[in-house]
Design a protein around this motif. Structure first.
Motif, PDB file in Angstrom:
ATOM      1  N   CYS A   6       0.840  -1.195   0.000  1.00 23.65           N
ATOM      2  CA  CYS A   6       0.000   0.000   0.000  1.00 23.65           C
ATOM      3  C   CYS A   6       0.879   1.251   0.000  1.00 23.65           C
ATOM      4  CB  CYS A   6      -0.886  -0.050   1.249  1.00 23.65           C
ATOM      5  SG  CYS A   6      -1.904   1.393   1.543  1.00 23.65           S
ATOM      6  N   PRO A  12      -0.721   4.650   3.241  1.00 29.75           N
ATOM      7  CA  PRO A  12      -0.019   4.781   4.516  1.00 29.75           C
ATOM      8  C   PRO A  12       0.304   3.458   5.219  1.00 29.75           C
ATOM      9  CG  PRO A  12      -2.348   5.135   4.851  1.00 29.75           C
ATOM     10  CD  PRO A  12      -2.171   4.770   3.396  1.00 29.75           C
ATOM     11  N   CYS A  13      -0.094   2.319   4.714  1.00 28.76           N
ATOM     12  CA  CYS A  13       0.140   1.095   5.488  1.00 28.76           C
ATOM     13  C   CYS A  13       0.973   0.079   4.705  1.00 28.76           C
ATOM     14  CB  CYS A  13      -1.184   0.484   5.975  1.00 28.76           C
ATOM     15  SG  CYS A  13      -2.043  -0.539   4.771  1.00 28.76           S
ATOM     16  N   HIS A  32      -8.694  -1.541  -1.935  1.00 26.49           N
ATOM     17  CA  HIS A  32      -8.247  -1.485  -0.544  1.00 26.49           C
ATOM     18  C   HIS A  32      -8.534  -0.104   0.048  1.00 26.49           C
ATOM     19  CE1 HIS A  32      -5.587  -1.377   2.920  1.00 26.49           C
ATOM     20  NE2 HIS A  32      -4.756  -0.552   2.337  1.00 26.49           N
ATOM     21  N   HIS A  44      -6.196   6.608   5.374  1.00 24.56           N
ATOM     22  CA  HIS A  44      -6.171   6.329   3.932  1.00 24.56           C
ATOM     23  C   HIS A  44      -6.951   7.342   3.108  1.00 24.56           C
ATOM     24  CE1 HIS A  44      -4.698   2.437   5.311  1.00 24.56           C
ATOM     25  NE2 HIS A  44      -4.387   2.114   4.072  1.00 24.56           N
TER      26      HIS A  44
HETATM   27 ZN   LIG Z   1      -3.277   0.617   3.193  1.00 25.66          ZN
END
Ligand SMILES: [Zn+2]
Length: 78
Positions: A6, A12-13, A32, A44
């Motif tokens: 991601c 951000p993850c 996602h 997100h």
């Molecule tokens: Zn993510």
């Protein structure tokens, strides 16, 4: 199969998307982002906004798209 996170796609993850093509990885990231934001995740939101902007402005979004495709092509298979 290759893996992009991601974060590598502007999010951000560290969720990992596995696929054979860059297009599928981008679609998975799009899904996602929508899923987690719909579930109430604030971290997100900006990434989702940027992703939506890319679909709305395909010409300027193309630079990002090409960069992802290039990164994907340079990655080694899992
Ligand atoms: Zn993510």
């Amino acid at each position: 199969m290759k893996t992009m996170t991601c974060r590598q796609l502007g999010g951000p993850c560290e969720l990992r998307h596995r696929s054979n093509t860059a297009d599928e990885v981008i679609k998975a990231q799009d899904r996602h982002l929508k899923d987690v934001v719909a579930g109430g995740d604030d971290s997100h939101r900006d990434a989702l906004k940027e992703m939506k902007g890319r679909w709305r402005h395909p010409i300027s979004g193309m630079g990002w798209y090409r960069a992802v495709k290039r990164d994907f092509a340079m990655m080694t298979d899992d």
